[in-house]
Every structure is written in structure tokens, then in C-alpha cells.
Design an enzyme around this catalytic site. Sequence first.
Site, PDB file in Angstrom:
ATOM      1  N   LYS A 145       9.002  -7.846  58.727  1.00 16.21           N
ATOM      2  CA  LYS A 145      10.191  -7.190  58.185  1.00 16.21           C
ATOM      3  C   LYS A 145      11.459  -7.851  58.722  1.00 16.21           C
ATOM      4  CE  LYS A 145       8.002  -2.681  57.540  1.00 16.21           C
ATOM      5  NZ  LYS A 145       8.022  -1.239  57.857  1.00 16.21           N
ATOM      6  N   GLY A 152       8.611  -9.662  54.097  1.00 17.40           N
ATOM      7  CA  GLY A 152       7.801 -10.749  53.547  1.00 17.40           C
ATOM      8  C   GLY A 152       6.462 -10.796  54.235  1.00 17.40           C
ATOM      9  N   GLY A 153       5.711 -11.889  53.970  1.00 16.00           N
ATOM     10  CA  GLY A 153       4.396 -12.022  54.575  1.00 16.00           C
ATOM     11  C   GLY A 153       4.462 -12.120  56.092  1.00 16.00           C
ATOM     12  N   TYR A 154       5.565 -12.639  56.601  1.00 20.54           N
ATOM     13  CA  TYR A 154       5.729 -12.783  58.045  1.00 20.54           C
ATOM     14  C   TYR A 154       5.952 -11.429  58.712  1.00 20.54           C
ATOM     15  CZ  TYR A 154       8.070 -14.263  62.396  1.00 20.54           C
ATOM     16  OH  TYR A 154       8.432 -14.440  63.708  1.00 20.54           O
ATOM     17  N   GLY A 203      14.736  -6.244  54.256  1.00 22.99           N
ATOM     18  CA  GLY A 203      13.794  -7.074  53.516  1.00 22.99           C
ATOM     19  C   GLY A 203      12.444  -7.101  54.185  1.00 22.99           C
ATOM     20  N   ASP A 206       8.698 -24.518  50.796  1.00 21.89           N
ATOM     21  CA  ASP A 206       8.727 -23.194  50.173  1.00 21.89           C
ATOM     22  C   ASP A 206      10.114 -22.910  49.594  1.00 21.89           C
ATOM     23  OD1 ASP A 206       7.558 -20.865  49.320  1.00 21.89           O
ATOM     24  OD2 ASP A 206       7.879 -19.780  51.193  1.00 21.89           O
TER      25      ASP A 206
END
Length: 963
Positions: free
Chosen positions: A648, A644-646, A642, A759
Amino acid sequence: MYLLKFFPMIFTSKEERRKFHDSFKGCFILLILIASANICSGLTDQVEVSALKAIHRDVGDVLNRLSNWAGDDPCGSGWTGVICETINGTGHVTELRLLNMNLTGSIAPDVGNLTELVILDFMWNNITGSIPPEIGNLSKLYLLLLNGNKLTGELPPELGNLSQLNRIQIDQNNISGPIPSTFQFLNNAKHFHMNNNSLNGSIPPELGRLENLVHLLLDNNDLSGELPAELSNISTLLIMQLDNNHFSGSIPSNYSQLGNLRKLSLRNCNLTGVIPDVSAMSNLGYLDLSSNQLTGQLPLAISQTITTIDLAYNKLDGDIPDALYKLRGLELLFLQNNFLNGTFNGSIMEHDLFANASSVLILDIQYNNITDYQSGALLSLSNVTLRLYGNPVCNDNSLGGNICNEYNGSILNLSLPNTATSPSLECSSELTCDPSRNFELVYGLSLLYGECHCAYPLNIGYRLKSPGFAIFPPYEDGFQVHLSSGLNLSVYQVNVSSYNWEPGPRLSMNIKLFPNNTTNEFTEAEVDHLFNTFTSWIIPDNYTFGPYELLFFNKDFPYNGTLSPGTTSSLSGGAIAGIIIGVIIFTGVLVAVFVILIAKRQQRYAKARRHHERIKVAGVKDFTYEEMTKATNNFEGSTEVGQGGYGKVYRGTLADGTVVAIKRAQEGSLQGAREFFNEIELLSRIHHRNLVSLIGFCDDEDEQMLVYEYMENGTLRDHLNLSSKQPSNFVTRIQIALGSARGILYLHTEANPPIYHRDIKASNILLDSNRRAKVADFGLSRLAPVAELEGDTGGHVSTVVKGTPGYLDPEYFYTHKLTDKSDVYSFGVVLLELITGMQAITKGKNLVREVNLAYEAGMLLSVVDPRMGPYPAECLRPLVSLAISCCQDDTDSRPSMSEVVRELEAIWSLIPGKDTMGSLETSISTDSGVNYSKGLYFNNSFASSEVSGSGLMSGTIPHVAPR
């Protein structure tokens, strides 16, 4: 010499003084060597200097845009449009950006000597002549952008040598001749934009070897011959647009193998034969085969994702298949001027129109042989238009309304019915801006981020070259979200001020980009960044909006004094490097070394201090970077699960065999660093079966990673997606909802202090091997205020708005006040996703609004996800009521999480057979004598097609086709 003696006195140890002397000597020698090399070789490669001068000589610079192309150092002097990099001590031209400068003349063959060139951009000028074959020498070229000129001649076969080429844009020129078969060697090419020229001959079948091609745009040429069947080998192809050519023969039947194709447009191509089977094109959204000589019947099966079908002006016959009446996302169906017969059966139509008042459905069946007409509830809606003029059914004029009125408009000037639009936020009329200063008012969504204000916009000309729709209003909001995301702006900073359809059809737009609400103008760096984002095609491709092109980038006051992007260079200090004086070198080196060593010393101290104060939590292990690399086989791509903005997320196996999920912060992510420490701090104090457990973390070698328990079944969003092979049944969805709610309730009431997640969304709810739900991702979470600890549940946290569009609490959005009810709203959206299977935002449509519209229309059952199988009506009704109450705009009207959990537990208790059978699939069976139909199961008996009660589900229950 005195400086040399002075600086080391700052370093107290002998070891530090020795390192200082060594570093000083190394840096001094290196700088002298670099200076000597530059003096001997010159700053810019001289062959490339000569090439640029030849280019300048051959183009007509009528507006004197290239007036600073003077001297012998383009890289050091910052020639307009010339961007360089230093390679082995010498400046080389890597980008030549000369778009929209009113250049005339021709392109000099000397351009082939710019051997390090990556981007060659002459877009939107008036350049004539032919494309120099010498461009084929540019082995590193990535973007070849020549569209919008007056180029003639043939395409040089040498262009097939450009093995690194990603995009070739030669559209809107006067280029003739065949497409060279050598183009088969453009192995990395993804975008062939060669439309609107005079290319002739047949399409080379060798193009079928282009295994990475995404867009094939060859429309509006003079191509002939048969369509090559070999194009079916391009599995990556998303758009095939070949309109307005002069082909012969039929559409190859093996085109049905193009399973990823989103748009097939072969309008006015002189094609014969039958329409191939398009049922395997599972992603097809736009089909235009109009104005050919196709025969046979209409497709009996077609993708449910399709929005536009244009088969007009052919020789098709037979009935209209039921499949075309049941396309839930359809917007345009053009079948006029064929030989279709039978009945138009509006009574079996299924569509999502009732859920979105801004949607439009146009059915044009004019000039066929339709002899009968059956009406239906959908046809009575104001945003549905049916045209049957020219059919026998209209001979007696008994149908009434406008059904039998003639319409001669084209797809470019559709006469659309009035549609409801969402209320827009207006700025106060008391606020006016001075247009003489080019001030404009930031409208609409700016209110969500603060007061309206006057600002200087950037005006952008933007065109969608092959959009996947023919009606723009339903997609406008989604487009602004897409573009703002690609530009790294907030949605309110992007405004489509006007748009119009052009032949193609292409969608041309004027877009205004506004600075953020803290200032009234962009900085020079921001302008440069926006320009480069557009012209380097950094904005990700979008299936719906297709490829785009930048038409202009206007910089009115105050930006007209800004240097044009590309006028600066990576060698901007090189102009003085050749005359470096020894004293300046000596002093500069000393100061630089001193500053660097002091900085390094402070870094070491800070790092040592940070590691000394590193968080230590009982039961939470502190892993080393080496342990993380071993667990993921050096972060091998196959272990990535996966992103995200943070950063991998990887699947890893620890030394003891434990399988874990490792979330690795992307390099240089300040936000990631904050989320890193925030998540450790919060997860160290919370433990609940419905919250993802933190096993450990890594804060080593400037890497930050969080190590969680591994959730085998991924995210809830994965299971709700249309692509999911095993969609969850009703019982499982209730289990997931209840487990998630219990986890959030723990955060609100039992954590010490309580926590607002901030969130909650379907992708942050993970499922273990038993599909037990666990809430994850606490990077944005905030601790509740102290008042909360004293039992005051009305407390809030004032904070910058964070979260995910579609899930954000409107009250929090407006006021920046975060409360426990903000999580309730987000969870309500998740409940709606569980009920409908839809996403929070799809094509610019907000799920909460769509469901509320369906509720008000009394047709809510039609949005229920049919993939979850049969469900008891007495369970569904309160579930929908709960979801809608959670999503109320008014905070006080929403239930608390404790009330949500109690309601879900009550719903769970109503499900028959769950304890012994585990799912409705096994507990409800026709073999056991239990009847069920259309997804409704009620107290072990058949539910009638009319559901009485609160009115929440009143009305006829239509057959729900899978979306």
C-alpha cells in the site's frame, strides 16, 4: 537430565543459558497443561461430534463418500469435508464442505449445534426436505450454500438471525412460500441468489434496508405484487435480476436512483407503464425489459457503457431516439414486436466496431411500423446485422441483402456473423500426447512461456450466473485474464475448452486448468488451493462477468488419488495427543526448544548483520518505523492513496512538515523485499526532474518502506479514466508525453550504468502539482549489460518476463531478452492511451491491435479522445505515427528513446499559442474569431471534414461522442 545439561553448553554466555532454562521451563509447563486439557476435554467438541453424526445419519451417502466419518474425533481424524480450528484448546468445526457428493436424504436440525461454523456447503447434491430453522443459530455463518438440490418447504424466518452472512445461495431448488421480512436483518449480506425456485408472495419492501447488497437474483419464481420502491435505497446494488415472475404495476420511477446498477433484468414480469428515466444509471451495461406490457417511448438518453438492450415484445411506440444510434459499445439492440415508427437512420450510427473485428452488432427491429430506411457506412460491415422483417419498409423488397429476411432465434441461440479472430499460436503437430493417460497439450499462449508440452489438466465446470453481455467471443480473452488473475495463475494455464448459453441467460463453461510450463501436473497443495479459491469465493467480483458458481471440480488421473480438499484438518496431529508419553513429551520439548533458540540466535545474528550492512546513501534518509507511524497517524485508512502488488501507498507528513508518499511492503512479500532493495539501489544513483525522487527508506522492525516525494495529481491513468472530472487537454498530454520520454531517455543514456525500466505504464507515470510528469516504480528495473557501457546499443538482458499485460514488448515476451526497445514499446502504448483515453486492455481487447485496425480502416480519428478538446491536426498526425512506430512488433523497426524525444519536441514546437496561453482551451476561442469543429484545429483555421496527407487520417471524420 543429561540432555538438559548438554544443550546449554552450546550457549556461551550466562545470559543465553538463563534464557534457555526459562524458555524450557515455560514451554514444558505449557505443553503439559495443553496435554492435560486435551486428555480431560477431548479433542473435538462433543456436542459438535454428535451433530456431525446426526448429519451423517440423515443424509444418504449412496456413493460412500463419507466412509471415514467414524470414531469420536472428526477434527483429529480428518473426516471428509470437515475443517476445524482449535479454540481455547478444543477442536471446533468451522467449515462443512459436502458439495457434489451425490448425497440424498435431508439436513439434520442438529446442524444448528455447529456454533462455530463459518461455511455450510451442500451444493449440487440431491438433498430433499426443508431448510432447518436451526441454521439460524449459526451466528458466525458467512456462506450458506444450498443451491442445486431438491429442497422444499418455506424459508425459515430464523435465517434473518445470521448477521454475519455474506452470501445466501438457495437457487435451483423447489423452495416455496414468501421471502421472510426478517431477511432485512442480514446487514452484511451482499449476495442473494434465490432464483429458480417457487417463491411466492411479494418482495418485502424491508429488503431496501440491506445497505451492502450487491446481487439480487430472484428470477424464475412465482413472485407477485408490485415491485417495492424501497429497493432504490440500496446504493450498492449492481445486479437486479427478477425475470419470469408475475408482478403487477409499473417499474418504480425512483429505480433511476440506482446509479451503480450494472444490470437490470425484468424480462417477462407482467409489468405495465412506461420505462423510467435510466439516464442517471451511469454504469448500466445490460438492460432487459422484454416481454412485458410497457408503453410509451424508448429512452431518450442512456449510459454509454451499455452493451445489451432488449425491449422486445412490449407496446412501445414513437421513433427510435438518436441516442440509441450513438451507443459506441452496443452489441445487441432488440426492439422487435413493438409499435415503433418513423425512419431507421443508419447514417448517424456511431460505434467502435471498426476498431475490433471480433465485435458484433445485432439490431433486431422486426415487426414494427418502420416506414423508411437510411443506410450508413457502419451497416455495410460484415459483423453488423440489421433485421427489419415485418416492417412496412420491407414491403417492396427493395432493400436487398438479408435485412428483410425473417429471424426467429432467441438470445440463447444467436446466429452470429463470421468475425475475424486474432491468430492463435499453435503447437507443433509433431508433439502428440497420450490421451489414455489423460495427458493433454497445453495450447496457444504456452508458446510465450516456453515450448509446448503435455500436462494433466484439472477439469472445472464453471457458470456465470448473470453475465453483463449476451455475446461471449469478444470477452473470452478478458475472461481468461480475469480468472487466471483470481487463481494466481498465468493466462496460458487457463483455457475455456467449451461453453454454451443456458436459460437465464447463464453462461456455462468447461474450463481446463494446466500446471505451469515447468511441470506436467499440479501438486496436492496446488489442487487444494484452487478448490478452496473457487468454493470460498476468493476470486474478486467482476462487473462484466458477474457472479459465478462452481458446477464441478473433476480430478482425473493423476489427481484422483489426491485427498479431497477438506479431508485434512488443522488438528491432524490430535489423534495421538491424548496418549502422549512423558518421555516423548520431554524429548520433543527439549529438541524443539533447542531448535527454536538456535534459530532465533541465527536470526538475531542475520538481522544484526543485515542492519550493519544497511544501505547508506548521501541525501537519502534512513527513517525509523516510529517516524513512519507518526507521519501516517499509525497508517490510518484515510492516509492510504494507492495499492499495488508490492503493498500500500500512504500520504505522510514528516516531522519537518514535508509531505511524502510512503510505499509500505506487504508483510511476508519476498518479491516486495527484492523490489525494495532494487529500487533503493537504482534510485540512489539517478536524479532527473522527470523521475520521482527517493527521499528515504525505512528498514526497521521487519518493515520495509520507501519514502518518495509526494505527487499531488496522482497517476496519468487517473486522469485518463472516464471517471476523471478534469480530463487533460491536448497541450497537457503532449507535456506529459514529453516529460515522461525525457525521464526514460535519461535512464537509457545518462544513468551510469544505463537502466531498463521494464514496467512503463500510465499508472507508473505520476503528476506533480503542475502536472509535470515523473516516471516512478523501479522495482522491476534492470541494469543494462556491460556492453551497453561501451556504446553497443544492441545489448540485452536475458531475464524472466516481468511487466504488465498490454504494455509488454512482444519480442521480450517471446525471447525473454530485455532491451531499451522494450521500454520504447511500453511507452508507445502510453502514447496511444494519451491519444485515445482508452486502457491498454479493455474487456480483453488490446489497445495496440484496436488502433492498428482503425488505422488500416482509415478511420483513426474516431478513436481520438474527445475529452481532450480541440487539437491541431498537424500535431496529431505525427503523434499517432510516432505511437504506432513505437509499438511495432519488430524491435529494429521501433525508434530509440532519443528519437522519440526529438519527435515529441518537434510536435511541441508546432502547437500554437502554448507559450503565452498554456492551453488550447484559452488560445482557441470562437470569441476571438477562430473557428474550430469536431476537435480539429489547423493553423488557426477550420479543418475540413476530409483530411488529406499520408492517409493516416483519411476518410470522413465522424462525430465522436464521449465514451
